[in-house]
Design an enzyme around this catalytic site. Structure first.
Site, PDB file in Angstrom:
ATOM      1  N   ASP A 150       0.823  -1.220   0.000  1.00 15.65           N
ATOM      2  CA  ASP A 150       0.000   0.000   0.000  1.00 15.65           C
ATOM      3  C   ASP A 150       0.852   1.264   0.000  1.00 15.65           C
ATOM      4  O   ASP A 150       1.837   1.380   0.727  1.00 15.65           O
ATOM      5  CB  ASP A 150      -0.928   0.031   1.206  1.00 15.65           C
ATOM      6  CG  ASP A 150      -1.842   1.238   1.149  1.00 15.65           C
ATOM      7  OD1 ASP A 150      -2.642   1.311   0.223  1.00 15.65           O
ATOM      8  OD2 ASP A 150      -1.709   2.121   2.013  1.00 15.65           O
ATOM      9  N   ASP A 303      -7.654   3.958   6.336  1.00 11.97           N
ATOM     10  CA  ASP A 303      -6.447   4.441   5.649  1.00 11.97           C
ATOM     11  C   ASP A 303      -5.871   5.633   6.418  1.00 11.97           C
ATOM     12  O   ASP A 303      -5.425   6.631   5.828  1.00 11.97           O
ATOM     13  CB  ASP A 303      -6.747   4.828   4.199  1.00 11.97           C
ATOM     14  CG  ASP A 303      -5.479   5.042   3.367  1.00 11.97           C
ATOM     15  OD1 ASP A 303      -4.379   4.722   3.874  1.00 11.97           O
ATOM     16  OD2 ASP A 303      -5.583   5.545   2.237  1.00 11.97           O
TER      17      ASP A 303
END
Length: 428
Positions: A150, A303
């Site tokens: 990520d 996130d």
């Protein structure tokens, strides 16, 4: 440990009940419970949920302790009602070896505010050219089951296929940051009318959708599990919906900010709205909400991406991408999904606790609020309304897009295996 009696809580938003915690476990759930010597928490009709689980958190340690540490990040998590978080691998050094993931895992143990499950890198150094030590990270004390680069996409199809094949052996999952790098060179915001008017480099929806389409086909071919990080476009929703209709083992997440904010906010040139993937259009926002409601999108993940002041308070082009989200996630979900009638509180528990725990194999989390289960719990005052003040955040960073915005709901208590980490809105 002492007994705790939570009196009059609406379990999953239902009828008010009492919940008795004895040590690390829920001992009893019912009406009119009593327990001699128990500490009594008057829930007063607040909603009781299983402790929240975040499959996508950036804790920054090791290497960027100026942004966040495992301690400050888990304190922020407890403030937001989370009892476990999955820490992404883009640290310095990268979490691509057993040694680094064990370091993060042990720091989580020491913090005591929240369980920390490290996410291992898919490729060495997040460089996309060589598989990292997936097996060694899984077999380490951290027991890694989720792997992700990520912040970067595993863009090489051969590497992605090999990663899917490797984790299949132990039931792991590859969490993909879907971003075709050649289509996003110099991109600053969503490609569309607003980017054209502002003269900022566009980030086309197809850069996300093309990777998702490729990866669900690879997952089908291999017979392995793929998870789509921070899905953000209406087209991505349709691809995931199609893949699920074929029985492909795909799951997907949406962030709170993609459920609420649009690219129109970028007109202010305020870097607080700069995020990866970028804020999209109102049409995308509505599609994401509907997909979360109907189960096409499985979970909400924050996130949480903390940055120090100097990395965000600068001109747009130079600013770092990302927003903090652990302490506001539940409020945004209430505003966008519950108060709009798209989800009830049982649905919120499913998307923010049960399913993320299942995807990440977080033992003891995402369990029913019933006798015999671990006492990982979150109590929420759903009637509360207040303005977001980042000055009161537990996170080390303040890059929230919600400063000064009125949001509903407030987490008042969090319990991790029967131990209070948050009481009356204050960290213990």
């Amino acid at each position: 440990m002492s007994k705790i009696l939570i009196r009059g809580a609406k379990v999953l938003g239902g009828e008010a009940q009492d919940v008795l915690i004895d040590g690390e476990t829920i001992a009893e759930v019912g009406a009119g419970l009593s327990a001699e010597g128990a500490e009594v928490v008057d829930a007063g009709g607040k909603v009781l949920l299983p402790g929240l689980v975040d499959l996508h958190t950036h804790l920054r340690e090791p290497g960027r302790e100026d942004s966040e540490t495992v301690l400050t990040g888990t304190r922020a998590a407890a403030s937001g009602g989370y009892t476990t978080v999955f820490a992404m691998a883009n640290t310095f050094p990268v979490a691509d070896t057993a040694g680094v993931v064990e370091q993060v895992w042990r720091l989580g143990k020491e913090s005591g505010y929240c369980d920390v499950q490290p996410v291992g890198a898919v490729t060495v150094g997040l460089e996309g050219s060589k598989l990292a030590e997936l097996g060694a990270m899984h077999e380490s004390a951290a027991g890694v089951t989720v792997f992700s680069d990520d912040g970067k996409c595993v863009h090489d199809a051969v590497i992605m296929r090999r990663a899917l094949e490797y984790v299949k052996a132990f039931g792991g999952v590859i969490a993909q940051h879907a971003q075709e790098p050649r289509l996003t060179e110099g991109a600053q915001m969503n490609e569309g009318v607003v980017s054209a008017e502002l003269g900022l480099g566009g980030w086309p929806a197809v850069a996300e959708e093309s990777i998702i389409a490729r990866d669900v086909l690879l997952a089908e071919h291999v017979g392995s599990r793929v998870h789509i990080c921070h899905l953000s476009t209406a087209g991505s929703v349709e691809i995931v919906r199609w893949a699920k209709s074929r029985g492909i083992q795909v799951t997907a997440e949406v962030t709170p900010h993609h459920l609420l904010l649009t690219d129109e906010l970028v007109r202010s040139y305020n870097p607080v709205y700069k995020v990866n993937p970028p804020l999209r259009t109102e049409r995308d926002v509505m599609a994401l909400r509907e997909a979360l409601a109907d189960g096409t999108i499985d979970i909400v993940a924050t996130d949480h991406a903390p940055h120090p002041h100097e990395d965000k308070d600068c001109e747009w082009a130079a600013a770092a991408m990302g927003m903090v989200g652990l302490e506001t996630a539940l409020s945004v979900v209430q505003a966008t999904m519950v108060d709009t009638g798209l989800l009830d509180w049982a649905g919120v528990a499913d998307r923010m606790s049960v399913k993320p725990a299942r995807i990440g194999q977080a033992t003891g989390h995402g369990r029913p609020v019933s006798a015999g289960e671990p006492a990982n719990l979150t109590l929420v005052d759903t009637e509360y309304r207040g303005f977001v003040d980042p000055g009161g955040f537990a996170s080390r960073s303040r890059n929230t897009p919600y400063e000064g915005r009125e949001l509903p709901g407030r987490v008042t208590h969090t319990w991790l295996r029967g131990k209070a980490t948050l009481v009356d809105g204050k960290l213990t």
